[in-house]
Motif scaffolding. Structure first.
Motif, PDB file in Angstrom:
ATOM      1  N   ASN A 190       0.923  -1.027  -0.069  1.00 36.79           N
ATOM      2  CA  ASN A 190      -0.059  -0.072  -0.129  1.00 36.79           C
ATOM      3  C   ASN A 190       0.871   1.160   0.246  1.00 36.79           C
ATOM      4  O   ASN A 190       1.641   1.433   0.988  1.00 36.79           O
ATOM      5  CB  ASN A 190      -0.827  -0.009   1.330  1.00 36.79           C
ATOM      6  N   PRO A 191       0.939   1.996  -1.140  1.00 44.52           N
ATOM      7  CA  PRO A 191       1.858   2.905  -1.040  1.00 44.52           C
ATOM      8  C   PRO A 191       1.679   4.178  -0.159  1.00 44.52           C
ATOM      9  O   PRO A 191       2.231   5.014   0.217  1.00 44.52           O
ATOM     10  CB  PRO A 191       1.714   3.739  -2.590  1.00 44.52           C
ATOM     11  N   ILE A 192       0.587   4.173   0.511  1.00 44.17           N
ATOM     12  CA  ILE A 192       0.314   5.293   1.502  1.00 44.17           C
ATOM     13  C   ILE A 192       0.872   5.198   2.600  1.00 44.17           C
ATOM     14  O   ILE A 192       1.377   5.796   3.389  1.00 44.17           O
ATOM     15  CB  ILE A 192      -1.329   5.286   1.939  1.00 44.17           C
ATOM     16  N   THR A 193       1.398   3.769   2.970  1.00 43.18           N
ATOM     17  CA  THR A 193       1.982   3.219   4.516  1.00 43.18           C
ATOM     18  C   THR A 193       3.537   3.531   4.168  1.00 43.18           C
ATOM     19  O   THR A 193       3.850   2.986   2.949  1.00 43.18           O
ATOM     20  CB  THR A 193       1.612   2.063   5.115  1.00 43.18           C
ATOM     21  N   PRO A 194       4.175   3.546   5.096  1.00 41.92           N
ATOM     22  CA  PRO A 194       5.577   3.640   5.032  1.00 41.92           C
ATOM     23  C   PRO A 194       6.301   2.379   4.903  1.00 41.92           C
ATOM     24  O   PRO A 194       7.466   2.137   4.531  1.00 41.92           O
ATOM     25  CB  PRO A 194       6.150   4.212   6.167  1.00 41.92           C
ATOM     26  N   GLN A 195       5.393   1.010   5.301  1.00 41.05           N
ATOM     27  CA  GLN A 195       6.282  -0.062   5.378  1.00 41.05           C
ATOM     28  C   GLN A 195       5.883  -0.821   4.189  1.00 41.05           C
ATOM     29  O   GLN A 195       4.712  -0.490   3.499  1.00 41.05           O
ATOM     30  CB  GLN A 195       5.807  -1.063   6.549  1.00 41.05           C
ATOM     31  N   LEU A 196       6.524  -1.873   3.823  1.00 42.12           N
ATOM     32  CA  LEU A 196       6.413  -2.977   2.791  1.00 42.12           C
ATOM     33  C   LEU A 196       5.371  -4.035   3.098  1.00 42.12           C
ATOM     34  O   LEU A 196       5.801  -4.430   4.156  1.00 42.12           O
ATOM     35  CB  LEU A 196       7.574  -3.215   2.101  1.00 42.12           C
ATOM     36  N   GLU A 197       4.365  -4.000   2.501  1.00 38.88           N
ATOM     37  CA  GLU A 197       3.462  -5.144   2.877  1.00 38.88           C
ATOM     38  C   GLU A 197       3.375  -6.290   1.910  1.00 38.88           C
ATOM     39  O   GLU A 197       3.399  -6.440   0.846  1.00 38.88           O
ATOM     40  CB  GLU A 197       1.941  -4.358   3.160  1.00 38.88           C
ATOM     41  N   TYR A 198       3.101  -7.270   2.957  1.00 36.29           N
ATOM     42  CA  TYR A 198       2.994  -8.526   2.309  1.00 36.29           C
ATOM     43  C   TYR A 198       1.601  -9.329   2.799  1.00 36.29           C
ATOM     44  O   TYR A 198       1.247  -9.261   3.979  1.00 36.29           O
ATOM     45  CB  TYR A 198       4.040  -9.614   2.686  1.00 36.29           C
ATOM     46  N   GLN A 199       0.922 -10.051   1.769  1.00 34.14           N
ATOM     47  CA  GLN A 199      -0.567 -10.500   2.317  1.00 34.14           C
ATOM     48  C   GLN A 199      -0.242 -12.162   2.005  1.00 34.14           C
ATOM     49  O   GLN A 199       0.435 -12.531   0.981  1.00 34.14           O
ATOM     50  CB  GLN A 199      -1.479 -10.120   1.376  1.00 34.14           C
ATOM     51  N   PRO A 200      -1.038 -12.984   2.692  1.00 35.65           N
ATOM     52  CA  PRO A 200      -0.936 -14.451   2.615  1.00 35.65           C
ATOM     53  C   PRO A 200      -1.839 -14.703   1.139  1.00 35.65           C
ATOM     54  O   PRO A 200      -2.454 -14.073   0.822  1.00 35.65           O
ATOM     55  CB  PRO A 200      -1.476 -15.049   3.677  1.00 35.65           C
ATOM     56  N   VAL A 201      -1.350 -15.835   0.506  1.00 32.88           N
ATOM     57  CA  VAL A 201      -2.149 -16.268  -0.489  1.00 32.88           C
ATOM     58  C   VAL A 201      -3.143 -17.354  -0.228  1.00 32.88           C
ATOM     59  O   VAL A 201      -2.499 -18.387   0.520  1.00 32.88           O
ATOM     60  CB  VAL A 201      -0.989 -16.845  -1.785  1.00 32.88           C
ATOM     61  N   ASP A 202      -4.321 -17.278  -0.760  1.00 33.46           N
ATOM     62  CA  ASP A 202      -5.329 -18.175  -0.442  1.00 33.46           C
ATOM     63  C   ASP A 202      -5.042 -19.515  -0.995  1.00 33.46           C
ATOM     64  O   ASP A 202      -4.907 -19.370  -2.163  1.00 33.46           O
ATOM     65  CB  ASP A 202      -6.636 -17.505  -0.531  1.00 33.46           C
ATOM     66  N   GLU A 203      -5.325 -20.547  -0.229  1.00 36.94           N
ATOM     67  CA  GLU A 203      -5.329 -21.916  -1.139  1.00 36.94           C
ATOM     68  C   GLU A 203      -6.663 -21.992  -1.948  1.00 36.94           C
ATOM     69  O   GLU A 203      -7.697 -21.212  -1.722  1.00 36.94           O
ATOM     70  CB  GLU A 203      -5.604 -22.979   0.043  1.00 36.94           C
ATOM     71  N   TYR A 204      -6.701 -22.706  -3.023  1.00 38.63           N
ATOM     72  CA  TYR A 204      -7.924 -22.861  -4.024  1.00 38.63           C
ATOM     73  C   TYR A 204      -7.727 -24.296  -4.340  1.00 38.63           C
ATOM     74  O   TYR A 204      -6.786 -24.759  -4.295  1.00 38.63           O
ATOM     75  CB  TYR A 204      -7.654 -21.574  -5.032  1.00 38.63           C
TER      76      TYR A 204
END
Length: 289
Positions: A190-204
């Motif tokens: 999210n470019p608004i936040t100063p940190q680099l963000e990672y999200q989990p990948v959902d199983e499918y």
């Protein structure tokens, strides 16, 4: 995708072959003023094939294991490639050009996987505390994710010549795809936040339609191009995925060669863009059996 070797071992009607391939690159600089850095790159690969063929049936099996590491001056060793693949396909021949098939595929990696950064960054993993000023972060654990494919359909041998060692085979049918994971993260910043963000990948787990195209083109007695493409559209999630693997093998001697490779992955469940891996390697190959 690589062409099957000529089979020299037969055990109980099974044709078996395996090839061990490796490459090493080392550069070291002393009193060198033209730029550069000490570098070590090591890569190893093991391929195993087992094929059983009768007048009407063909059962192909393959295992591929590949691992490589690199180290640049002042840094630790890091994984450059890590692949474990199992592929199987059973065919029933209606005639020399048309066949029915059932196939399966599994792919994962052996070691933990990391993202690396040139400069230290702050990272947020989903709902975890902030990791401050890191230069690498683990994005998945060993054998995670595990990607599975199953398919059933009809194939067409569009062209095949044993003399030229060239073939084109197309397949279409119904298929299913699964991704099993509990520790796989991708960058979703999210470019608004100063940190680099990672999200989990959902199983499918999805059912849909698939298409496969395999090609082997022997350009000369020292050059061969192979290509494997597989596309899938899932009906449940209404999204596409694809794999496209290409390799150009140039033979210098019976044991020494050069491999140029290009691999494309596209999976909307992971990231909505294509991913590419390009490689050039001088190889030392040994025919185990």
């Amino acid at each position: 995708e690589d062409k099957e070797p000529e089979y020299e071992m037969v055990i109980d009607n099974w044709k078996i072959a395996s090839v061990l391939t490796g490459g090493v690159h080392i550069s070291e600089y002393r009193d060198w003023h033209a730029g550069g850095a000490d570098t070590v790159a090591i890569n190893g690969r093991f391929d195993f094939w087992a094929v059983r063929e009768t007048e009407k049936h063909m059962w192909r099996n393959r295992v591929r294991l590949e691992y490589g590491v690199t180290r640049i001056e002042g840094e630790d060793y890091r994984s450059s490639t890590d692949v474990l693949q199992l592929d199987t396909r059973f065919e029933y021949k209606f005639n020399p050009s048309i066949f029915a098939y059932v196939r399966g595929y599994a792919a994962t990696h052996i070691g933990d996987q990391y993202d690396y950064f040139d400069d230290p960054v702050d990272i947020i993993f989903f709902d975890q505390p902030v990791e401050e000023q890191v230069k690498r972060t683990r994005v998945s654990k060993s054998f995670d994710p595990l990607n599975l494919e199953q398919g059933i359909g009809v194939g067409w041998v569009a062209y095949s010549s044993e003399e030229d060692q060239t073939s084109v085979i197309a397949m279409v049918g119904a298929g299913s795809r699964q991704m099993l994971s509990d520790s796989y993260f991708v960058e979703d910043d999210n470019p608004i936040t100063p940190q680099l963000e990672y999200q989990p990948v959902d199983e499918y787990n999805d059912i849909g339609a698939e298409g496969v195209l395999d090609m082997i083109w022997t350009i000369s007695n020292v050059a061969q191009f192979t290509s494997h493409g597989a596309g899938f559209y899932g009906f449940d999630n209404e999204r596409w995925s694809a794999r496209w693997e290409n390799a150009l093998d140039l033979k210098v001697t019976s044991y020494v060669g050069v491999k140029l490779s290009a691999e494309m992955l596209y999976d909307e469940a992971v990231v909505d863009s294509d991913q590419w891996k390009l490689g050039t390697m001088v190889t030392l190959s040994y025919r185990v059996f």
